[in-house]
Design a protein around this motif. Sequence first.
Motif, PDB file in Angstrom:
ATOM      1  N   GLN A 161      -4.143   5.473  -6.629  1.00 19.58           N
ATOM      2  CA  GLN A 161      -3.710   5.012  -5.312  1.00 19.58           C
ATOM      3  C   GLN A 161      -2.383   4.270  -5.410  1.00 19.58           C
ATOM      4  O   GLN A 161      -1.506   4.453  -4.571  1.00 19.58           O
ATOM      5  CB  GLN A 161      -4.756   4.089  -4.691  1.00 19.58           C
ATOM      6  CG  GLN A 161      -4.354   3.594  -3.290  1.00 19.58           C
ATOM      7  CD  GLN A 161      -5.379   2.671  -2.667  1.00 19.58           C
ATOM      8  OE1 GLN A 161      -6.102   1.965  -3.358  1.00 19.58           O
ATOM      9  NE2 GLN A 161      -5.454   2.674  -1.354  1.00 19.58           N
ATOM     10  N   ARG A 162      -2.233   3.452  -6.439  1.00 15.17           N
ATOM     11  CA  ARG A 162      -1.049   2.589  -6.541  1.00 15.17           C
ATOM     12  C   ARG A 162       0.196   3.344  -6.984  1.00 15.17           C
ATOM     13  O   ARG A 162       1.297   3.098  -6.489  1.00 15.17           O
ATOM     14  CB  ARG A 162      -1.350   1.459  -7.543  1.00 15.17           C
ATOM     15  CG  ARG A 162      -0.193   0.500  -7.784  1.00 15.17           C
ATOM     16  CD  ARG A 162       0.167  -0.284  -6.534  1.00 15.17           C
ATOM     17  NE  ARG A 162       1.282  -1.174  -6.763  1.00 15.17           N
ATOM     18  CZ  ARG A 162       2.568  -0.828  -6.690  1.00 15.17           C
ATOM     19  NH1 ARG A 162       2.890   0.439  -6.407  1.00 15.17           N
ATOM     20  NH2 ARG A 162       3.513  -1.693  -6.915  1.00 15.17           N
ATOM     21  N   LYS A 220      -1.019   3.612   0.202  1.00 21.68           N
ATOM     22  CA  LYS A 220      -0.857   2.944  -1.090  1.00 21.68           C
ATOM     23  C   LYS A 220      -1.360   1.502  -1.094  1.00 21.68           C
ATOM     24  O   LYS A 220      -1.262   0.819  -2.120  1.00 21.68           O
ATOM     25  CB  LYS A 220       0.623   2.970  -1.501  1.00 21.68           C
ATOM     26  CG  LYS A 220       1.157   4.358  -1.839  1.00 21.68           C
ATOM     27  CD  LYS A 220       0.422   4.974  -3.018  1.00 21.68           C
ATOM     28  CE  LYS A 220       0.986   6.323  -3.436  1.00 21.68           C
ATOM     29  NZ  LYS A 220       0.198   6.928  -4.533  1.00 21.68           N
TER      30      LYS A 220
END
Length: 521
Positions: free
Chosen positions: A119-120, A271
């Motif tokens: 996700q990051r 994000k």
Amino acid sequence: MKSSSASGHTDEKNGSSDFGGVEVTADQLDTGAQLLYGHHHELDPQEANRVRRKIDMHIMPLMMILYWIQFMDKATLGNASILGIIKSTKLTTNQYNWLGTIFYLSYLAFEFPQNLCLQRFPVAKWMSVNIFVWAVALACHAACTNFGGLFAVRFVLGMCEGSITAGFLLVTAMFYTRTEQTLRVGYWFLMNGTAQIIAGFISFGCLHIKTETFEPWQWLMIITAILTLIMAVLFWFFFPDSPTTCWFLTPEERITAVLRIKVNQTGVENKHFKKEQLIEALVDPKTWLFAFFAAVTNVTNALVNQRQLIVASFGFTPLQTTLLGCVDGVIEIVTIAAGVILAARIPNSRAYVGCISICPSILAVFLINFLPWSNKIGLLFSQWLTGFDSPSFVLVLSWVSCVTAGHTKRITVNAILLGAYCVGNAVGPFMFQAKYKPRNHVPWIIIGCCYLTMIVTLLGIRFYMAAQNKKREEEPVDETYDHVYVQNSTDSGAPEKIDMANLKEYLDLTDIQNRDFRYVL
């Protein structure tokens, strides 16, 4: 779009503002909303199909090849058992089982961190780094001379491979509609069968390599490591992170790619980690139903590392065993392809198709337990029948992506599902103890019970989500997110309200928050 925050215009009682509607902050928005803002294009079906074909052409070959290599790398232990690794490294039966288990314990320990990183960070780049590290770990297998060394490299292998299936589920949901997801997940998952075929031929070839310092199982590790390293480079340069930044799509094609998946109501990606979505994933009953299924079905997956040893116990030579393993691959390819095509063509049939695919495997358990031990051909065919349940797990993987919305919730559910997958795979190998050989009646009875439990669980998942759909149909229309805006600032610093009313599907709402969301069955 500039970053924004709630600006005091929100009514604390009902969440609406004096501008009218609901105010959201920029970090609540999906990347798809940011791309589509200001564009009011109607989706042209012909253009959408053209863009889909272009996406298929660029990403599906890479996904399919990598999944083939991933499974082949994971199954090298099973193939190496026939090529001499057990004798060469002086492994006991229990130690060999632990090498299968530690891979999945490592996978389990790092699954949630891997999903957070997916996700990051850019998805493709993060996967590429993991592929590179696992290629190095695979090559290091060849240098191991004892259980301790193999234990360490298997641990690293599990840690890195935990990013691949999770990453593929995210990418598939970003680029494809619900029906397309079922087929695409099937396409890249059936490469497991291709891996069994190719690994069988590579193992057969390695048996014929005669060198003084390197044994056949070591050559197998080096060959597969080189293939993995090549894929790490290809993924870094050619695999896209998201349809909103996809290198092979023009700006207009990116908009079309995002509009195509509007029907999913799951957006593209966000994000920003959202604690409330994490909590929702943990208390959502279907999260744990899917996880339970994944755990149970992968107890039976212990057969991956045991299959070669089981077939050899029927009385086949090492050469025959390596080649016969190719048939397992053919069965997996055919059954998965048939399963996902049926599920895609027959609406709301995922659970039923999955249940039907499990039935031949139940028959296999009975045959293996009751056929005469001298009937090695019958036992072999029964062993092959155990591969018919493969579509059930594939359908569950695609099903989870289709019925989970909200990016943080999605990565959490994926992590829980794949964590349960690891638990099943970690526990499974310990069924096969030396005291149960050669018939292995106890392991086969456990496997048969797992098959029956899988059928009950699939039907339970379907029943639960059908009940949720019925409940939503009976609810009054939810207009909470029909009038949504972001409070922004112009270049001069003046407040500006940006209307997001037509982009509800890209507000990063969860499937529970969005009452218009309907679960596919």
